[in-house]
Scaffold this motif. Structure first.
Motif, PDB file in Angstrom:
ATOM      1  N   SER A 191      48.862  35.647  36.076  1.00 19.76           N
ATOM      2  CA  SER A 191      48.550  34.962  37.250  1.00 19.76           C
ATOM      3  C   SER A 191      47.462  35.793  38.008  1.00 19.76           C
ATOM      4  O   SER A 191      48.049  36.806  38.463  1.00 19.76           O
ATOM      5  N   ILE A 192      46.248  35.691  38.209  1.00 18.91           N
ATOM      6  CA  ILE A 192      45.415  36.433  38.730  1.00 18.91           C
ATOM      7  C   ILE A 192      44.471  35.798  39.806  1.00 18.91           C
ATOM      8  O   ILE A 192      44.554  34.616  39.917  1.00 18.91           O
ATOM      9  N   ASP A 193      44.091  36.722  40.793  1.00  7.69           N
ATOM     10  CA  ASP A 193      43.060  36.418  41.706  1.00  7.69           C
ATOM     11  C   ASP A 193      41.497  36.937  41.491  1.00  7.69           C
ATOM     12  O   ASP A 193      41.552  38.260  41.617  1.00  7.69           O
ATOM     13  N   ALA A 194      40.768  36.216  40.961  1.00  7.71           N
ATOM     14  CA  ALA A 194      39.509  36.926  40.480  1.00  7.71           C
ATOM     15  C   ALA A 194      38.534  36.667  41.745  1.00  7.71           C
ATOM     16  O   ALA A 194      37.176  37.150  41.407  1.00  7.71           O
ATOM     17  N   GLY A 195      38.757  36.543  42.960  1.00  5.21           N
ATOM     18  CA  GLY A 195      37.900  36.341  44.008  1.00  5.21           C
ATOM     19  C   GLY A 195      37.261  35.006  44.013  1.00  5.21           C
ATOM     20  O   GLY A 195      37.262  34.224  45.081  1.00  5.21           O
ATOM     21  N   VAL A 196      36.601  34.635  42.934  1.00  4.46           N
ATOM     22  CA  VAL A 196      35.797  33.206  43.122  1.00  4.46           C
ATOM     23  C   VAL A 196      36.957  32.152  42.771  1.00  4.46           C
ATOM     24  O   VAL A 196      36.564  30.940  42.898  1.00  4.46           O
ATOM     25  N   ALA A 197      37.920  32.492  41.931  1.00  2.89           N
ATOM     26  CA  ALA A 197      38.817  31.388  41.508  1.00  2.89           C
ATOM     27  C   ALA A 197      40.293  32.395  41.312  1.00  2.89           C
ATOM     28  O   ALA A 197      40.244  33.400  41.316  1.00  2.89           O
ATOM     29  N   SER A 198      41.382  31.492  41.509  1.00  2.76           N
ATOM     30  CA  SER A 198      42.650  31.878  41.035  1.00  2.76           C
ATOM     31  C   SER A 198      43.685  31.020  40.306  1.00  2.76           C
ATOM     32  O   SER A 198      43.293  29.894  40.601  1.00  2.76           O
ATOM     33  N   GLY A 199      44.467  31.530  39.738  1.00  5.25           N
ATOM     34  CA  GLY A 199      45.266  30.665  38.777  1.00  5.25           C
ATOM     35  C   GLY A 199      45.868  31.538  37.805  1.00  5.25           C
ATOM     36  O   GLY A 199      45.738  32.755  37.497  1.00  5.25           O
ATOM     37  N   GLU A 212      43.581  22.066  38.143  1.00  5.59           N
ATOM     38  CA  GLU A 212      42.187  22.218  37.492  1.00  5.59           C
ATOM     39  C   GLU A 212      42.039  23.459  36.741  1.00  5.59           C
ATOM     40  O   GLU A 212      42.737  24.564  36.887  1.00  5.59           O
ATOM     41  N   ILE A 213      40.923  23.430  35.978  1.00  2.79           N
ATOM     42  CA  ILE A 213      40.480  24.626  35.112  1.00  2.79           C
ATOM     43  C   ILE A 213      39.266  25.182  35.601  1.00  2.79           C
ATOM     44  O   ILE A 213      38.200  24.261  35.634  1.00  2.79           O
ATOM     45  N   TRP A 214      39.282  26.363  35.651  1.00  3.78           N
ATOM     46  CA  TRP A 214      38.055  27.236  36.300  1.00  3.78           C
ATOM     47  C   TRP A 214      37.707  28.006  35.324  1.00  3.78           C
ATOM     48  O   TRP A 214      38.258  28.648  34.554  1.00  3.78           O
ATOM     49  N   TYR A 215      36.263  28.013  34.911  1.00  2.00           N
ATOM     50  CA  TYR A 215      35.593  28.996  34.144  1.00  2.00           C
ATOM     51  C   TYR A 215      34.953  29.636  34.810  1.00  2.00           C
ATOM     52  O   TYR A 215      33.897  29.812  35.563  1.00  2.00           O
ATOM     53  N   VAL A 216      35.358  31.125  34.707  1.00  2.00           N
ATOM     54  CA  VAL A 216      34.808  32.173  35.419  1.00  2.00           C
ATOM     55  C   VAL A 216      33.809  33.068  34.287  1.00  2.00           C
ATOM     56  O   VAL A 216      34.683  33.589  33.566  1.00  2.00           O
ATOM     57  N   ARG A 217      32.619  33.374  34.799  1.00  2.00           N
ATOM     58  CA  ARG A 217      31.996  34.370  34.208  1.00  2.00           C
ATOM     59  C   ARG A 217      32.438  35.457  34.268  1.00  2.00           C
ATOM     60  O   ARG A 217      32.595  36.123  35.685  1.00  2.00           O
ATOM     61  N   ASN A 218      32.532  36.314  33.354  1.00  2.00           N
ATOM     62  CA  ASN A 218      33.042  37.853  33.378  1.00  2.00           C
ATOM     63  C   ASN A 218      32.225  38.676  34.315  1.00  2.00           C
ATOM     64  O   ASN A 218      32.782  39.741  34.874  1.00  2.00           O
ATOM     65  N   GLY A 219      30.957  38.593  34.230  1.00  2.00           N
ATOM     66  CA  GLY A 219      29.996  39.106  35.036  1.00  2.00           C
ATOM     67  C   GLY A 219      30.156  38.974  36.366  1.00  2.00           C
ATOM     68  O   GLY A 219      29.656  39.777  37.207  1.00  2.00           O
ATOM     69  N   GLU A 220      30.667  37.777  37.027  1.00  2.00           N
ATOM     70  CA  GLU A 220      30.905  37.500  38.450  1.00  2.00           C
ATOM     71  C   GLU A 220      32.135  38.085  39.057  1.00  2.00           C
ATOM     72  O   GLU A 220      32.075  37.958  40.159  1.00  2.00           O
ATOM     73  N   VAL A 221      33.059  38.609  38.150  1.00  2.00           N
ATOM     74  CA  VAL A 221      34.116  39.083  38.798  1.00  2.00           C
ATOM     75  C   VAL A 221      34.113  40.366  39.296  1.00  2.00           C
ATOM     76  O   VAL A 221      33.681  41.344  38.399  1.00  2.00           O
ATOM     77  N   LYS A 222      34.076  40.504  40.785  1.00  2.00           N
ATOM     78  CA  LYS A 222      33.664  41.782  41.098  1.00  2.00           C
ATOM     79  C   LYS A 222      35.202  42.729  41.398  1.00  2.00           C
ATOM     80  O   LYS A 222      35.516  43.867  41.345  1.00  2.00           O
ATOM     81  N   ARG A 223      36.543  41.811  41.555  1.00  2.00           N
ATOM     82  CA  ARG A 223      37.786  42.604  41.680  1.00  2.00           C
ATOM     83  C   ARG A 223      38.710  41.577  41.144  1.00  2.00           C
ATOM     84  O   ARG A 223      38.416  40.108  40.993  1.00  2.00           O
ATOM     85  N   ILE A 224      39.764  42.019  40.691  1.00  2.00           N
ATOM     86  CA  ILE A 224      40.849  41.287  40.043  1.00  2.00           C
ATOM     87  C   ILE A 224      42.211  41.824  40.626  1.00  2.00           C
ATOM     88  O   ILE A 224      42.579  42.825  40.541  1.00  2.00           O
ATOM     89  N   GLY A 225      42.837  40.786  41.143  1.00  2.00           N
ATOM     90  CA  GLY A 225      44.387  40.995  41.508  1.00  2.00           C
ATOM     91  C   GLY A 225      45.489  40.242  40.538  1.00  2.00           C
ATOM     92  O   GLY A 225      45.383  39.037  40.359  1.00  2.00           O
ATOM     93  N   ASN A 226      45.890  41.105  39.590  1.00  2.00           N
ATOM     94  CA  ASN A 226      47.063  40.831  38.709  1.00  2.00           C
ATOM     95  C   ASN A 226      48.292  40.596  39.391  1.00  2.00           C
ATOM     96  O   ASN A 226      48.648  41.637  39.811  1.00  2.00           O
ATOM     97  N   LEU A 227      48.798  39.367  39.450  1.00  2.00           N
ATOM     98  CA  LEU A 227      49.868  38.979  39.922  1.00  2.00           C
ATOM     99  C   LEU A 227      51.142  39.035  38.981  1.00  2.00           C
ATOM    100  O   LEU A 227      52.236  38.816  39.258  1.00  2.00           O
ATOM    101  N   SER A 228      50.927  39.587  37.806  1.00  2.00           N
ATOM    102  CA  SER A 228      51.840  39.504  36.739  1.00  2.00           C
ATOM    103  C   SER A 228      52.057  40.768  36.156  1.00  2.00           C
ATOM    104  O   SER A 228      52.836  40.731  35.071  1.00  2.00           O
ATOM    105  N   GLN A 229      51.646  41.941  36.539  1.00  2.00           N
ATOM    106  CA  GLN A 229      51.869  43.117  35.941  1.00  2.00           C
ATOM    107  C   GLN A 229      52.699  43.927  37.042  1.00  2.00           C
ATOM    108  O   GLN A 229      52.812  43.991  38.048  1.00  2.00           O
TER     109      GLN A 229
END
Length: 357
Positions: free
Chosen positions: A174-182, A200-217
């Motif tokens: 479970s991550i928070d990619a800034g532009v979308a989370s799930g 819903e399904i989010w298609y996030v381009r890897n180049g648009e991800v500036k920060r990632i919050g991983n809630l599962s680590q």
């Protein structure tokens, strides 16, 4: 007589023509054979070198790709060996490891094939004495143009490669990619697919991800705010919350999801009519929400059994006085309810002046 002499001479000339043609053909064949005899060794050497380069490149490519595939299979077997155990449930996600290893293997195989076959092609062109400088210059210009034209695609690809190599997230996280989370359901080299909270399904381009919050680590924190009336006994509330946390940590499956005791941190806020008590616990990654819900459920049941009132439980409607008259609980009518009251007239907007006169 004259005609007979002419016919004799013409027949003699026609007889010499085939002989001359045969001599010329024989001379050409002799020259060709000599030229072939002079250059066959060079041709043979060039052909053998080309065949040798192709064979070596093919064998080397096959060996390297097979080695990479074996390494990926060994990684997957190591993940499957602990899958289903307690350690595997906490530290290893087989599907995540499989997708990550296969993505890395695909990138490595493609890079190895490109380098080996590209080097072999350049060596073959060099054998035929083809000038490679213009070709390399054209390839460089084309690469620069492609890089500028498809810079977003290149950025997405490189970002995906580094995300996979660094293991920033994987399938099931479970991550928070800034532009979308799930929840991550697929990790690709260009796009990451997330399942949102509403399905819903989010298609996030890897180049648009500036920060990632991983809630599962690592670990997560479950926090619950308990709101009680301001006149409750704090010692009794603390004791009851401690008992609820101790009982929950002994029951299954909460004894595995709780990685620490349920702690009563103390008063988080104090108001005139209520108090907020903070309860916290360290949990397994991704299980904080379930722990919070179960903890609220148990606290509510324990408070009901102990007779502790929770703010919002008592009816806030109009209450009757001791004589049964509900008038004291009814608010007085507002002066602004009447359009002719002085308060309403004073609050009404001033009309604009009439400029037509």
């Amino acid at each position: 007589m004259f005609l007979s002499v002419v016919s004799t001479l013409s027949s003699a000339g026609s007889a010499k023509d085939p002989v001359n043609q045969l001599d010329e053909a024989q001379q050409k064949a002799t020259n060709a054979a000599g030229w072939i005899e002079e250059n066959w060794s060079a041709w043979l050497g060039i052909g053998l070198r080309v065949v040798l380069i192709i064979v070596i490149a093919t064998v080397l490519r096959h060996v390297i790709r097979r080695t990479i595939t074996k390494l990926i299979e060994r990684m997957n077997r190591g993940a499957q060996a602990v899958d289903g155990t307690a350690l595997g449930g906490l530290l290893v996600n087989a599907e995540r490891r499989r997708q990550r290893s296969e993505a890395i293997g695909s990138v490595l195989r493609s890079v190895a094939s490109f380098l080996i076959l590209g080097t072999a092609a350049l060596m073959i062109l060099g054998i035929f004495e083809i000038n490679l400088a213009p070709l390399l210059a054209s390839a460089g210009v084309a690469g620069v143009a492609l890089g500028f034209g498809a810079r977003n695609l290149v950025t997405d690809f490189l970002s995906g490669v580094f995300m996979i190599l660094e293991d920033q997230y994987g399938v099931g996280d479970s991550i928070d990619a800034g532009v979308a989370s799930g929840e991550v359901i697929e990790v690709g080299l260009r796009v990451t697919k997330l399942r949102g909270d509403n399905g819903e399904i989010w298609y996030v381009r890897n180049g648009e991800v500036k920060r990632i919050g991983n809630l599962s680590q690592g670990w997560a924190t479950a926090g619950v705010d308990v709101t009680v009336r301001s006149d409750e006994n704090l010692a009794k509330v603390r004791e009851l919350l401690t008992e609820v946390g101790a009982e929950m940590s002994k029951d299954e499956p909460w004894n595995e999801r709780l990685w620490g005791p349920v702690e009563v941190l103390g008063l988080d806020a104090v108001y005139l009519d209520q108090m907020v008590i903070r309860v916290s616990a360290k949990t397994m990654p991704g299980k904080a929400l379930g722990v919070e819900r179960e903890l609220r459920w148990r606290i509510k049941e324990a408070f009901d059994a102990a007779g502790i009132l929770i703010v919002g439980r008592m009816v806030l409607a109009a209450e009757e006085d001791e004589d049964g008259n509900p008038a004291p609980a009814v608010a007085a009518p507002s002066a602004y309810a009447s359009n002719t009251s002085p308060q309403s007239l004073a609050a009404s907007p001033i009309p604009p002046p009439n400029l037509s006169k």
